[in-house]
Design an enzyme around this catalytic site. Structure first.
Site, mmCIF file in Angstrom:
data_model
loop_
_atom_site.group_PDB
_atom_site.id
_atom_site.type_symbol
_atom_site.label_atom_id
_atom_site.label_comp_id
_atom_site.label_asym_id
_atom_site.label_seq_id
_atom_site.Cartn_x
_atom_site.Cartn_y
_atom_site.Cartn_z
ATOM 1 N N ARG A 52 0.855 -1.188 0.000
ATOM 2 C CA ARG A 52 0.000 0.000 0.000
ATOM 3 C C ARG A 52 0.893 1.240 0.000
ATOM 4 N NH1 ARG A 52 -0.091 -2.726 4.619
ATOM 5 N NH2 ARG A 52 0.769 -1.756 6.471
ATOM 6 N N ARG A 62 2.393 8.545 5.204
ATOM 7 C CA ARG A 62 1.356 9.104 6.077
ATOM 8 C C ARG A 62 1.392 10.616 5.933
ATOM 9 N NH1 ARG A 62 2.948 5.453 11.346
ATOM 10 N NH2 ARG A 62 2.273 3.449 10.477
ATOM 11 N N ARG A 99 16.632 -15.541 2.281
ATOM 12 C CA ARG A 99 17.649 -14.586 2.709
ATOM 13 C C ARG A 99 17.965 -14.890 4.167
ATOM 14 N NH1 ARG A 99 20.436 -12.035 -0.963
ATOM 15 N NH2 ARG A 99 20.637 -10.114 0.246
ATOM 16 N N ARG A 131 20.702 -1.938 8.761
ATOM 17 C CA ARG A 131 20.270 -1.163 9.927
ATOM 18 C C ARG A 131 21.156 -1.476 11.118
ATOM 19 N NH1 ARG A 131 14.470 -3.976 11.743
ATOM 20 N NH2 ARG A 131 15.258 -6.078 12.109
ATOM 21 N N GLU A 155 23.234 -5.097 11.065
ATOM 22 C CA GLU A 155 22.501 -6.191 10.428
ATOM 23 C C GLU A 155 22.803 -6.223 8.929
ATOM 24 O OE1 GLU A 155 17.803 -7.054 10.053
ATOM 25 O OE2 GLU A 155 18.536 -6.730 12.097
ATOM 26 N N TYR A 208 6.817 -15.851 5.100
ATOM 27 C CA TYR A 208 7.240 -14.962 6.178
ATOM 28 C C TYR A 208 6.022 -14.676 7.053
ATOM 29 C CZ TYR A 208 8.867 -11.121 8.943
ATOM 30 O OH TYR A 208 9.205 -10.340 10.018
ATOM 31 N N ASP A 232 4.657 -12.835 10.746
ATOM 32 C CA ASP A 232 4.848 -12.105 11.991
ATOM 33 C C ASP A 232 4.440 -12.997 13.165
ATOM 34 O OD1 ASP A 232 5.865 -9.681 11.043
ATOM 35 O OD2 ASP A 232 3.863 -8.906 10.590
#
Length: 384
Positions: A174, A178, A250, A280, A301, A349, A351
């Site tokens: 999407r 914001r 990955r 990061r 990372e 993947y 969550d």
């Protein structure tokens, strides 16, 4: 109902939650895990030098709109308020993510109102792309070249090891912008961190007299003998000894370092430029803001292709991988008395909240099947 003997391969959230729900109904559960600890990739432990709670396999932040899942984890942990506020270093400046009104104004050196910012981004977007097919086209269509190249292009190349032009548009699901000053990374109703860590939470889930756990134990095919059903959360291709080849993932490498005081002032700092080799830096004491520590533990990372002895993190799920997946699914669907679960067993993947929701549903499906004398499916979700 007759008590069943159940073998569960994997002591992460998938295995622990299924094991708990079945144990509560009187079934005998034996869980094995090839690692020397429970909790899978959510495993955390205190750093000996600083006493900071470190997310060993990278940070995990609990966020969900699923009230059933939120209520479930609150049975086994005190969930502390936590809001993930991510920053990004780009072009020698620090910006707020996700891209919001502050980011837009700072990046373009403007003082736009929400309405003015919407008009600005609409003007920047490439309206000639009417049906975006790739990640790159999706980004160019909706955020424009400047924001795409600053925040998305380099980071995506580092994360996935390929051009955003090769990735499907669906990855950027999407409009990632914001038009207000909200910098809460997640939009979910429930967000938090377990006060005593995820390992302690999983320990609580596994704490039942009908559950036994054996760590540092590799699954062997003969282990299925003597059990009424197996729930397998290991890699689907590994179950079949990679007979068609390895599914693509990955993996992540972490370069750990400690400092005195405060390193970066936030939990997560993304580095979006391709010239910086890591994606990061995470500073772990910020994941437990209710604690105070003099020292600090950080991870740089790095993302790369997963090789034979690496820990698989992110399934690639490109066209070639999906063709390979089809072959393994066809093999699996000929099985009986086994169900493939979790992110590795279903090559997706997931969550944490989705993992737990699917585990709860899988346990319900198994129990209902026993009552109704229905065979348990090999997959309880669609993975093709």
């Amino acid at each position: 109902m007759k008590s069943r003997k159940i073998l569960i391969v994997g002591a992460g959230f998938s295995g622990a939650v299924i094991g708990r729900k079945l144990a509560e109904q009187g079934h005998q559960i034996h869980i094995i895990d090839r690692r020397t600890h429970i909790a899978g990739n959510c495993y955390d432990a205190r750093d000996e030098k600083t006493d900071v709670m470190v997310h060993t396999y990278g940070p995990h932040i609990f966020h969900t709109d699923n009230e059933q899942v939120w209520n479930f984890v609150n049975q086994y942990a005190t969930m502390m308020p936590y809001v993930n506020r991510v920053k990004a270093t780009v072009n020698g400046q620090v910006f707020s993510l996700p891209i919001n009104l502050h980011t837009i104004n700072q990046f373009f050196k403007k003082t736009c109102s929400p309405t003015e910012a919407k008009a600005l981004i609409a003007e920047k977007g490439d309206s000639s792309i009417t049906d975006p097919q790739s990640f790159e086209e999706q980004a160019l269509r909706f955020v424009g070249k400047e924001l795409y190249e600053a925040f998305f292009k380099g980071y995506t190349i580092k994360q996935w090891g390929m051009s955003p032009a090769q990735l499907p548009a669906s990855i950027l699901k999407r409009l990632p912008i914001r038009f207000n000053y909200d910098d809460n990374y997640f939009n979910h109703k429930f967000q938090g961190m377990p006060k005593d860590g995820y390992t302690k939470m999983v320990e609580g889930i596994l704490d039942h007299p009908n559950i036994s756990v054996a760590l540092d134990t590799q699954f062997q095919m003969q282990d299925r003998e003597g059990y009424d059903h197996v729930f397998y959360s290991g890699p689907l291709d590994a179950f079949y000894d990679f007979q068609y080849g390895r599914l693509g993932y990955r993996t992540l490498d972490f370069e750990k370092f400690t400092v005195e005081g405060d390193y970066q002032g936030c939990a997560v700092m993304n580095y979006c430029e391709q010239s910086v080799p890591y994606t990061r830096i995470t500073e772990h004491k910020y994941f437990s803001p209710w604690e105070q520590h003099e020292g600090s533990v950080c991870y740089k990372e790095y993302s790369r292709a997963c090789e034979e002895n690496d820990i698989p993190y992110y399934p690639i799920r490109q066209v070639g991988e999906m063709a390979l997946l089809e072959k393994y699914v066809d093999l699996a669907e000929k099985e009986h008395d086994i169900t493939f679960i979790g992110r590795l067993g279903t090559y997706r993947y997931l969550d944490m909240d989705v993992t737990i929701a699917e585990a709860l549903k899988t346990a319900e499906t198994y129990l209902a099947g026993l009552e109704q004398e229905n065979a348990m499916p090999v997959f309880t979700v669609s993975i093709r």
